[in-house]
Design an enzyme around this catalytic site. Structure first.
Site, mmCIF file in Angstrom:
data_model
loop_
_atom_site.group_PDB
_atom_site.id
_atom_site.type_symbol
_atom_site.label_atom_id
_atom_site.label_comp_id
_atom_site.label_asym_id
_atom_site.label_seq_id
_atom_site.Cartn_x
_atom_site.Cartn_y
_atom_site.Cartn_z
ATOM 1 N N CYS A 70 -3.553 -4.307 6.362
ATOM 2 C CA CYS A 70 -3.684 -4.339 7.818
ATOM 3 C C CYS A 70 -4.625 -3.223 8.296
ATOM 4 O O CYS A 70 -4.371 -2.042 8.035
ATOM 5 C CB CYS A 70 -2.292 -4.169 8.429
ATOM 6 N N CYS B 159 -2.904 -0.563 10.366
ATOM 7 C CA CYS B 159 -2.043 0.264 9.507
ATOM 8 C C CYS B 159 -2.883 1.279 8.740
ATOM 9 O O CYS B 159 -2.469 2.429 8.554
ATOM 10 C CB CYS B 159 -1.262 -0.607 8.524
#
Length: 139
Positions: free
Chosen positions: A15, A18
């Site tokens: 991600c 992230c």
């Protein structure tokens, strides 16, 4: 985690958001002793049952935990904001996760069990097949 003050972030290695959060979260974690809290992270790709128990539908998602009460952090994602959130007890102004949705509730425990059951059955099947196939002589 249930009996201490903690901040936990759910993330996925693939991600982009992230990946941006990771260095900031590590900087924040370096302050954990000074703040008197535990700071951790959970990879949703390696802990799917925890993801189900916390109802993680998007990442990154951050929770504050104090005395078994969970609150979702929705503030800015930088070290200064994380620190002030804890120091100034800003978490008190956030409604807790409803009791029935709480990760330690009976409902979420049951949901996690139902999620784990197929993985357990597959594991048992694979183990059985490893034992049965050589014993029967099938190849």
């Amino acid at each position: 985690m249930l009996h201490e003050e903690s901040m936990v972030a759910f993330f996925s290695p693939c991600c982009p958001a992230c990946q941006q959060l990771e260095p900031l979260w590590k900087e924040f974690a370096e302050w954990s002793k000074d703040l008197g809290i535990k700071v951790g992270n959970i990879d949703v790709t390696t802990s799917p049952s925890l993801s189900v128990r916390f109802m993680i539908t998007e990442v990154p998602k951050i929770f504050h935990v104090k005395d078994g009460v969970f609150r979702q952090y929705r503030g800015a994602r930088d070290k200064k904001s994380f620190i002030s959130f804890v120091e100034e007890k800003k978490w008190k102004s956030i409604d807790p996760v409803p009791r029935w949705k709480s990760p330690q509730s009976y409902l979420m425990t049951a949901v996690a069990f139902v999620f784990k059951l197929p993985m357990f059955l597959k594991s048992m099947y694979n183990t059985l097949m490893e034992d049965v196939i050589p014993a029967v002589g099938c190849y």
